[in-house]
Design a protein around this motif. Structure first.
Motif, PDB file in Angstrom:
ATOM      1  N   VAL A 332       0.840  -1.201   0.000  1.00 40.24           N
ATOM      2  CA  VAL A 332       0.000   0.000   0.000  1.00 40.24           C
ATOM      3  C   VAL A 332       0.876   1.251   0.000  1.00 40.24           C
ATOM      4  O   VAL A 332       0.634   2.196  -0.756  1.00 40.24           O
ATOM      5  N   LEU A 333       1.920   1.227   0.806  1.00 36.91           N
ATOM      6  CA  LEU A 333       2.793   2.406   0.864  1.00 36.91           C
ATOM      7  C   LEU A 333       3.564   2.594  -0.432  1.00 36.91           C
ATOM      8  O   LEU A 333       3.710   3.710  -0.939  1.00 36.91           O
ATOM      9  N   PHE A 334       4.054   1.483  -0.950  1.00 36.50           N
ATOM     10  CA  PHE A 334       4.725   1.555  -2.248  1.00 36.50           C
ATOM     11  C   PHE A 334       3.812   2.221  -3.280  1.00 36.50           C
ATOM     12  O   PHE A 334       4.215   3.114  -4.021  1.00 36.50           O
ATOM     13  N   ALA A 335       2.538   1.753  -3.298  1.00 31.81           N
ATOM     14  CA  ALA A 335       1.593   2.235  -4.300  1.00 31.81           C
ATOM     15  C   ALA A 335       1.273   3.715  -4.104  1.00 31.81           C
ATOM     16  O   ALA A 335       1.120   4.461  -5.075  1.00 31.81           O
ATOM     17  N   VAL A 336       1.183   4.130  -2.839  1.00 36.00           N
ATOM     18  CA  VAL A 336       0.888   5.547  -2.590  1.00 36.00           C
ATOM     19  C   VAL A 336       2.023   6.408  -3.141  1.00 36.00           C
ATOM     20  O   VAL A 336       1.796   7.427  -3.798  1.00 36.00           O
ATOM     21  N   THR A 347       4.120  12.390   5.449  1.00 36.88           N
ATOM     22  CA  THR A 347       3.576  11.317   6.287  1.00 36.88           C
ATOM     23  C   THR A 347       3.835   9.966   5.623  1.00 36.88           C
ATOM     24  O   THR A 347       4.254   9.007   6.292  1.00 36.88           O
ATOM     25  N   ALA A 348       3.547   9.921   4.338  1.00 30.73           N
ATOM     26  CA  ALA A 348       3.740   8.658   3.628  1.00 30.73           C
ATOM     27  C   ALA A 348       5.201   8.230   3.694  1.00 30.73           C
ATOM     28  O   ALA A 348       5.500   7.051   3.945  1.00 30.73           O
ATOM     29  N   TRP A 349       6.107   9.165   3.538  1.00 31.86           N
ATOM     30  CA  TRP A 349       7.529   8.810   3.572  1.00 31.86           C
ATOM     31  C   TRP A 349       7.937   8.381   4.980  1.00 31.86           C
ATOM     32  O   TRP A 349       8.742   7.445   5.150  1.00 31.86           O
ATOM     33  N   TYR A 355       8.336   1.680   8.430  1.00 28.59           N
ATOM     34  CA  TYR A 355       7.882   0.318   8.160  1.00 28.59           C
ATOM     35  C   TYR A 355       8.979  -0.508   7.502  1.00 28.59           C
ATOM     36  O   TYR A 355       9.137  -1.691   7.788  1.00 28.59           O
ATOM     37  N   LEU A 356       9.740   0.131   6.659  1.00 30.29           N
ATOM     38  CA  LEU A 356      10.863  -0.567   6.017  1.00 30.29           C
ATOM     39  C   LEU A 356      11.836  -1.054   7.088  1.00 30.29           C
ATOM     40  O   LEU A 356      12.315  -2.188   7.048  1.00 30.29           O
ATOM     41  N   LYS A 357      12.092  -0.155   8.016  1.00 32.38           N
ATOM     42  CA  LYS A 357      13.017  -0.489   9.094  1.00 32.38           C
ATOM     43  C   LYS A 357      12.513  -1.708   9.855  1.00 32.38           C
ATOM     44  O   LYS A 357      13.249  -2.678  10.082  1.00 32.38           O
ATOM     45  N   GLN A 358      11.196  -1.639  10.145  1.00 34.29           N
ATOM     46  CA  GLN A 358      10.599  -2.731  10.907  1.00 34.29           C
ATOM     47  C   GLN A 358      10.695  -4.046  10.136  1.00 34.29           C
ATOM     48  O   GLN A 358      11.050  -5.075  10.693  1.00 34.29           O
ATOM     49  N   ILE A 359      10.413  -3.964   8.858  1.00 33.49           N
ATOM     50  CA  ILE A 359      10.407  -5.180   8.042  1.00 33.49           C
ATOM     51  C   ILE A 359      11.815  -5.753   7.906  1.00 33.49           C
ATOM     52  O   ILE A 359      12.012  -6.971   7.961  1.00 33.49           O
ATOM     53  N   MET A 360      12.776  -4.850   7.762  1.00 30.79           N
ATOM     54  CA  MET A 360      14.150  -5.319   7.644  1.00 30.79           C
ATOM     55  C   MET A 360      14.585  -6.023   8.933  1.00 30.79           C
ATOM     56  O   MET A 360      15.290  -7.030   8.895  1.00 30.79           O
ATOM     57  N   LEU A 401      15.569  13.509   4.915  1.00 32.30           N
ATOM     58  CA  LEU A 401      16.154  12.464   5.762  1.00 32.30           C
ATOM     59  C   LEU A 401      15.377  11.154   5.645  1.00 32.30           C
ATOM     60  O   LEU A 401      15.965  10.079   5.541  1.00 32.30           O
ATOM     61  N   GLU A 402      14.046  11.269   5.660  1.00 28.22           N
ATOM     62  CA  GLU A 402      13.233  10.055   5.516  1.00 28.22           C
ATOM     63  C   GLU A 402      13.532   9.369   4.195  1.00 28.22           C
ATOM     64  O   GLU A 402      13.688   8.150   4.107  1.00 28.22           O
TER      65      GLU A 402
END
Lengths: 451, 921
Positions: A332-336, A347-349, A355-360, A401-402
């Motif tokens: 969903v985030l990728f698509a946004v 916000t999206a970034w 979330y990327l951090k969490q997933i990694m 930075l994000e």
């Protein structure tokens, strides 16, 4: 006799139209075709006939309108009335519609016109042709609404609704329904006014019950009409919203849910993103289970992946316990972020970086790679170019930075964006840059692939 | 992104277009265009918050122009312009029985008549050749066994060298009459059957093109912002064949007029430029150009120099090109074969859609269009019947319809899409970046790609020409509505004001406005004599082929500069200001007059009130209307002066004054000369003259008469000219002191042509006329790219009337290659210098059409390639220093043929003619 001659004229005309379509080749109908032919024919001879003067006059009116010369246009319109004397009944119809269209436009803009003038004109026009009555009534009511004259508009709609002339065609029936729907909307306005009044003032029992009764009668009137129009395929946002609000007020949750579900999922309706949003908001208010909410937003995600409610959807998915939802949350985030309108959505970034951090950390590298594979050929230029690094750093350091963090994860530490921002950021926010660098060194999908 | 949470109520009923009682057609957005300004009722009580918003005019002001019409910006080109074909040239001109039941009949008979009269040789030639063996035309006796040979000598004698075909009243002998009666049917049928069909086809094509010229969709005028905000470049085609791409630097200033800086950089192409698209993404400015069979991209360097990137050949013909607003260097191209490709110079081509059929229903048009969307990987693919959203990454047949010509948008019968444009804005606050503009011949639609098939807005534009140009501009002030410009091919301009941020559906914020067109500038020019006046009028009436608006930086009040390009190659401009509405006492005082006592202030308006029953044409002059100021008039005058200096276009056709009969009796060595003369004339695109064909065969002088006096100059002169020595006689009379004038002028023309050979060069606007023997610029000599381009242009096209260019091109395509090498220096073209190096005679030239590697930029006949969009690295990357590639050109350059010793230089090769020349229709 008259009807017969008209019939004759029409058949002749139809013949000619067929020939014209043969002559000009494709079946495309070009409005300037007749002008070309006129140019050829009228060259050299001067007489101008009735039809020509009429069309010239029409051109003058349109030109004056485009130059915002309302006075001049109104004067030309007076000359255009001759078009009503055309032998051809079809042309008379067209002339009538033109007069209404142009006349209402002139009266709408003319500095000297007033509501009374407009109403007088509309009433006059309504009664000239049977076919135009309903259309003009609706337009008139909309005009009055625009001027804030709700009662007048209501009376107008009421009058139009009760109008009968012989058998109605299918389209007229639909139009009547639309008129009724607008009337229902006005009933709803009254209803909601009464409701606020009722909640504001403390009245004694008798008055309250009378007012409630009154309110209820408005609800009944409105709901009948609104219910009808919602069944016909179309975009009915204001009608649906008000109808649902009333149903909710009277505790008919099931009815409201049914209306919204039909509005969102009926295949005959256009895929209106609002229908899904209304349904989602309703369910959310109803405190429906999360799975239900997710399934509604999932469909919206497929239709409009850029909708701002998608960020809410992402949070919902993140909170979910299912792993597939977590995966969808990334998608969903990728698509946004695919959309040009969301490039600088901070916000999206932020969500994405977090979330990327969490997933990694959770070692779901394959999810990231899956989302990245269809984007790796264009995201670097679209999001992480050197130009954008400079621009973002200059305009919004937090965003930079994000983005730098995500670019580091997705493209490795050699990415231009990451390098630029970390170099610039080193001078300002040494600590956070250092942690970011450290994380990127450890976790990025490039290095992980090699491992 | 926000989506408007309250959409205007509307029916949604799928169906074919033109359902007369489709309920959608009754709705406010569709039915009454001006009523559209009404806001949709919100779900809050309108009586609580009546929408008494200030109107656009009082809130933002009014767009006003400096002058009543656009002013010339650049001086007119050095080439004359002959006006377009009109319906009068094509249609039957009889009186119509029912003038309003439109009936177009193409006048083939008249055209055929003219053709037979002017080009009888071509029409009857092949048949004549077949029959030649059966006729004796005065050659030494020929007879063959088993064949009847008719003696036609007497018949020819009767004709006696006359050309009765030029004169309908010529005397006919009995013999001639008999022959024509006997042979007429046979000859006639042949011609009618073969030629008539072809001619009809051609004329029908022309007529269709006249009604809807889809080639110029999108417009051929672009603006490239420069590194500094007040300098930019206009990109537009010039030259008679539109084959010269100009990059003109322009300096903008907040208050004064825009200024052209120096002379344009010119690039000569091998095809007409139909569309120019410019876009700056991430500071990379790109210019994409579409020609009939090629597309090309240039990158504009920081210094403002165009650098070619890549060229793409399209065998079936290109119909549209667009540049991505998201990723630098990404393009979408469409071909007539129905293919739409994503193209980037780095990654090559990727076909994303291919369907020879149209999207929604069957339509014969092969026009396709593509543009980008808010998602960089989604494209819109459009044809005449619908627009589809297609994902680049997915399979080519998936995707949903964004727009359909049908009942959903309450389209009329016969309505077709003419333009589909993505209106992405950089500032999402002003308007949602998901909007698409779709124009048909009747209406304009705005669609949001998130809500397909349901138009957000519809406006009937009522333009009397196809609306092929559109541009959305940034808001003049923060929060103000965005101006949307719409241009019709006929020069009509409309400006719409779109409002509605990202969370509201787009709406018209004010009634649409018309802007002055080129034709409105006529009163600004001084009055001329009828001939000049007509020339000027035609020039100003030329179709509008390009439109671009530029916002000058740091203006005290919102301003825009509107540049217009006409088919005559003229660039005009106009400055528009958004002025606060202080002048419109008209509107304000009248608004008050309903309730207040403002009447006394406005006697003029009061009088209107009284006389409003009577129409008066000159009523209510616009108080803010601009008038012609002396500076504007001076500007027009200067332009006109240059225009009148441009030599007139040659008459499109005059019957030849020679007869083919002479060709037959020529000796073999003469025949070669004649061919060369023919070819030379065709190359230059001029009229074939007697001089090109060699001396007339000696014919008997007319019987002598008594001399009028001792020194009968008239008789001498007549005699001399009868023997074809008129010029020599004249020279001798002039004492031989003057070089023959004709030759001089020819030299002049030739040097003009050669001086315009260099491809990337900067010369003054009028150096083509004034500066003859200019030395080639250093760039010209050193650059490999320019050398290759040098060959790629076709000078002949400049002096040929446009309607015959294609025929000539077809014809030249089958001719052996021109020896272009001999033209690279002006000296080699000097007709008087005949000492050409003969040592190189033996080298054979490489026929251009046979070598696919010599396929150059925008050649009219691309090499046969199997795919509709081919990307041949060999043939396209002509700008790269490919040694093999340039060597081909060298071999072509160096092959110089010996020239015949006639006055007219022949540039033709020695290969024989492959096809009979066909000049004409």
């Amino acid at each position: 006799m008259d009807a017969f001659s008209e019939e004759l004229m029409r058949s002749v005309e139809e013949d000619d139209q067929e020939k014209a379509s043969v002559g000009c080749g494709p079946e495309i109908h070009l409005p300037w075709l007749s002008q070309h032919i006129q140019n050829t024919v009228s060259h050299g001879h001067k007489g101008i006939n009735f039809a020509q003067t009429t069309s010239i006059c029409l051109n003058f009116i349109q030109e004056a309108l485009l130059k915002h010369q309302w006075q001049q246009a109104s004067e030309f319109l007076q000359c255009y009335f001759q078009a009503l004397e055309d032998f051809n009944s079809q042309k008379r119809q067209v002339a009538l519609q033109n007069i209404w269209k142009l006349g209402s436009a002139i009266l709408y803009h003319h500095p000297k016109s007033s509501v009374e003038t407009f109403s007088a004109f509309a009433d006059r026009m309504k009664n000239i042709g049977v076919q135009n009555y309903l259309k003009i009534s609706l337009q008139h009511a909309l005009y009055l609404l625009h001027k804030g004259m709700v009662e007048e508009a209501y009376r107008n709609l009421n009058q139009a609704e009760s109008w009968r002339y012989g058998e109605m065609s299918a389209s007229q029936e639909k139009l009547i329904k639309l008129i009724q729907a607008y009337r229902g909307l006005l009933d709803y306005y009254t209803w909601s006014k009464k409701r606020t009044e009722l909640s504001k003032f403390d009245m004694d029992g008798f008055a309250t019950s009378a007012a409630t009764q009154d309110m209820h009668s408005y609800f009944r009137q409105a709901s009948v009409n609104l219910h009808e129009i919602i069944k016909i395929p179309g975009v009915w946002d204001p009608f649906v919203k008000s109808y649902v609000e009333m149903l909710e007020f009277y505790g008919d949750q099931d009815g409201a849910r049914q209306v919204l579900t039909d509005y969102a999922y009926d295949n005959n309706f256009p895929s209106n993103p609002n229908a899904h949003v209304y349904l989602y908001k309703f369910l959310k208010k109803e405190k429906a289970p999360e799975d239900k909410l997710i399934s509604v937003l999932k469909i919206l995600h497929q239709i409009v992946p850029s909708h701002k409610i998608m960020l809410e959807f992402h949070m919902l998915l993140r909170k979910s316990k299912k792993e597939e939802h977590h995966k969808l949350g990334l998608e969903v985030l990728f698509a946004v972020l695919d959309f040009s309108g969301c490039i600088e959505n901070i916000t999206a970034w932020r969500y994405f970086a977090k979330y990327l951090k969490q997933i990694m950390m959770e070692k779901h590298l394959d999810w990231v790679q899956e989302g990245w594979s269809s984007r790796k050929d264009w995201w670097p230029t679209f999001h992480f170019s050197y130009y954008l690094a400079k621009k973002n750093w200059k305009e919004n350091k937090i965003l930079a930075l994000e983005k730098a963090f995500t670019s580091g994860i997705l493209l490795g530490k050699g990415c231009k964006y990451f390098m630029y921002v970390s170099k610039q950021g080193h001078k300002v926010q040494e600590k956070s840059i250092k942690t970011m660098k450290k994380f990127v060194m450890k976790h990025n999908i490039l290095d992980s692939k090699e491992l | 992104m926000d989506f408007p949470d309250d959409l205007f109520p509307t029916f949604f009923l799928p169906g074919p277009p033109g359902l007369s009682d489709s309920p959608g057609s009754y709705l406010a957005p569709a039915w009454s265009d001006y009523m559209q300004l009404l806001k949709p009722p919100q779900t809050q009580d309108p009586s609580v918050n009546p929408q008494h918003e200030a109107s656009y005019v009082t809130k933002w002001g009014r767009w006003r122009s400096d002058s009543p019409g656009p002013l010339p910006f650049l001086r007119p080109g050095a080439d004359p312009w002959d006006s377009e074909l009109t319906s009068r040239d094509l249609l039957f001109r009889g009186r119509l029985r029912h003038p309003f039941g439109a009936k177009a009949t193409i006048d083939v008979i008249d055209q055929l008549n003219q053709f037979l009269r002017d080009h009888g040789d071509i029409a009857f030639g092949p048949l004549g050749k077949l029959l030649q063996e059966n006729f004796n035309l005065g050659e030494p006796k020929k007879s063959r066994k088993g064949r009847t040979v008719m003696n036609a000598e007497r018949l020819l004698q009767d004709l006696g060298g006359h050309q009765p075909k030029g004169c309908p009243w010529a005397h006919l002998s009995t013999r001639q009459r008999r022959f024509s009666l006997l042979g007429g049917t046979v000859l006639g049928e042949e011609v009618e059957g073969l030629l008539g069909g072809l001619l009809h086809e051609e004329l029908e094509g022309r007529w269709k093109e006249l009604l809807l010229d889809e080639a110029s969709t999108g417009g051929a005028l672009g603006w490239v912002p420069g590194a500094k905000p007040h300098v930019g470049q206009l990109v537009y085609p010039a030259g008679r064949a539109y084959d010269q791409l100009n990059f003109q630097k322009v300096k903008l200033s907040p208050t004064s007029e825009p200024q052209a800086l120096g002379d344009p950089t010119r690039i000569l192409l091998r095809g007409p430029v139909r569309q120019v698209v410019t876009r700056t993404v991430q500071e990379e400015a790109l210019v994409a150009v579409r020609s009939d069979h090629h597309c090309a991209v240039w990158k504009i360097s920081r210094q403002g120099h165009p650098e070619p990137l890549q060229v793409l050949g399209m065998e079936k013909g290109a119909t549209g090109i667009s540049l991505s607003p998201h990723l630098p260097g990404e393009l979408a191209v469409c071909s007539r074969s129905g293919a739409v490709c994503l193209w980037s110079p780095q990654n090559g081509l990727q076909q994303i859609h291919k369907d020879p059929e149209t999207l929604v229903f069957k339509d014969p048009s092969s026009w396709r269009w593509a543009d980008f969307t808010a998602h960089p990987r989604m494209l819109t693919v459009a044809d005449r019947t619908g627009v589809r959203l297609t994902d680049v990454r997915g399979p080519s047949d998936c995707g949903e319809l964004l727009f359909r010509v049908g009942a959903e948008a309450s389209c009329q019968r016969g309505e077709r899409i003419l333009l589909a444009q993505y209106l992405g804005t950089s500032s999402p606050l002003s308007l949602s970046p998901t909007l698409h503009l779709i124009c048909t011949q009747f209406s304009l639609y705005l669609l949001d790609e998130r809500l397909p098939l349901v138009p957000m807005m519809k406006w009937t534009h009522a333009l009397m020409s196809p609306p092929l140009l559109a541009q959305l501009l940034p808001p003049p002030r923060p929060g103000a509505p965005l101006p949307l410009l719409l241009g019709g091919l006929g020069g009509h301009l409309r400006m719409l004001h779109l409002s509605g941020g990202s969370s509201r559906s787009p709406q018209l914020a004010a009634p649409p406005q018309s802007l002055p067109s080129l034709g409105d500038s006529l009163p600004g020019f001084p009055v001329l004599e009828p001939h000049g006046q007509q020339l000027l009028q035609e020039r100003l009436k030329a179709p509008l082929t390009g439109l671009t608006a530029v916002v000058p930086p740091r203006c005290p009040s919102p301003t825009m500069l509107l540049f217009q390009l006409s088919a005559a190659g003229d660039v005009f401009y106009q400055r528009l200001w958004l002025q606060p509405d202080t002048t419109s006492t008209n509107a304000d005082s009248l608004q008050d007059s309903n309730s207040s006592t403002d009447h006394a202030d406005d006697p003029e308006l009061d009088s209107h009130d009284q006389t409003s029953a009577l129409p008066s044409l000159d009523a209510a002059p616009d108080p803010g209307a601009a008038s012609w100021n002396p500076r504007a008039v001076a500007c027009c005058r200067r332009w006109l002066k240059t225009l009148l200096q441009v030599p007139q276009a040659l008459p499109s056709w005059t019957p030849p004054t020679f007869s083919q009969r002479y060709l037959r009796w020529l000796k073999d060595e003469d025949k070669g000369k004649v061919r060369e003369g023919l070819r030379a004339a065709m190359t230059e695109g001029r009229l074939l003259q007697q001089g090109d064909l060699g001396p007339l065969p000696p014919s008997e002088p007319p019987p002598a008469h008594e001399p009028f006096g001792p020194e009968d100059k008239l008789t001498e002169r007549l005699e001399a000219s009868w023997e074809g020595k008129g010029a020599i006689w004249w020279d001798s009379q002039q004492g031989g002191s003057q070089v023959p004038r004709k030759r001089q002028s020819r030299e002049k023309r030739r040097t003009q042509l050669s001086s315009s050979f260099s491809s990337v060069r900067t010369t003054s606007d009028f150096s083509d006329v004034d500066g003859h023997h200019e030395a080639p610029s250093p760039l010209h000599r050193t650059s490999e790219a320019s050398q290759s381009l040098e060959l790629s242009q076709e000078p002949w096209a400049r002096s040929v009337p446009r309607e015959r260019r294609q025929t000539l091109r077809d014809y030249l395509a089958v001719l052996p290659p021109l020896d272009s090498g001999s033209r690279s220096t002006p000296q080699s073209q000097n007709p008087s210098s005949q000492n050409f190096p003969t040592s190189e005679q033996g080298r054979c030239s490489v026929p251009r059409s046979q070598n696919p590697r010599t396929q150059t930029l925008l050649s009219p006949h691309p090499g046969s390639s199997s795919a509709p969009c081919t990307q041949n690295p060999n043939s396209q990357s002509l700008f790269s220093p490919d040694p093999g590639f340039s060597s081909v050109f060298h071999s072509q350059n160096s092959s110089i043929q010996s020239l015949p010793s006639r006055h007219t230089p022949s540039l033709a090769g020695s290969q024989p003619l492959k096809k009979k020349p066909r000049m004409g229709f």
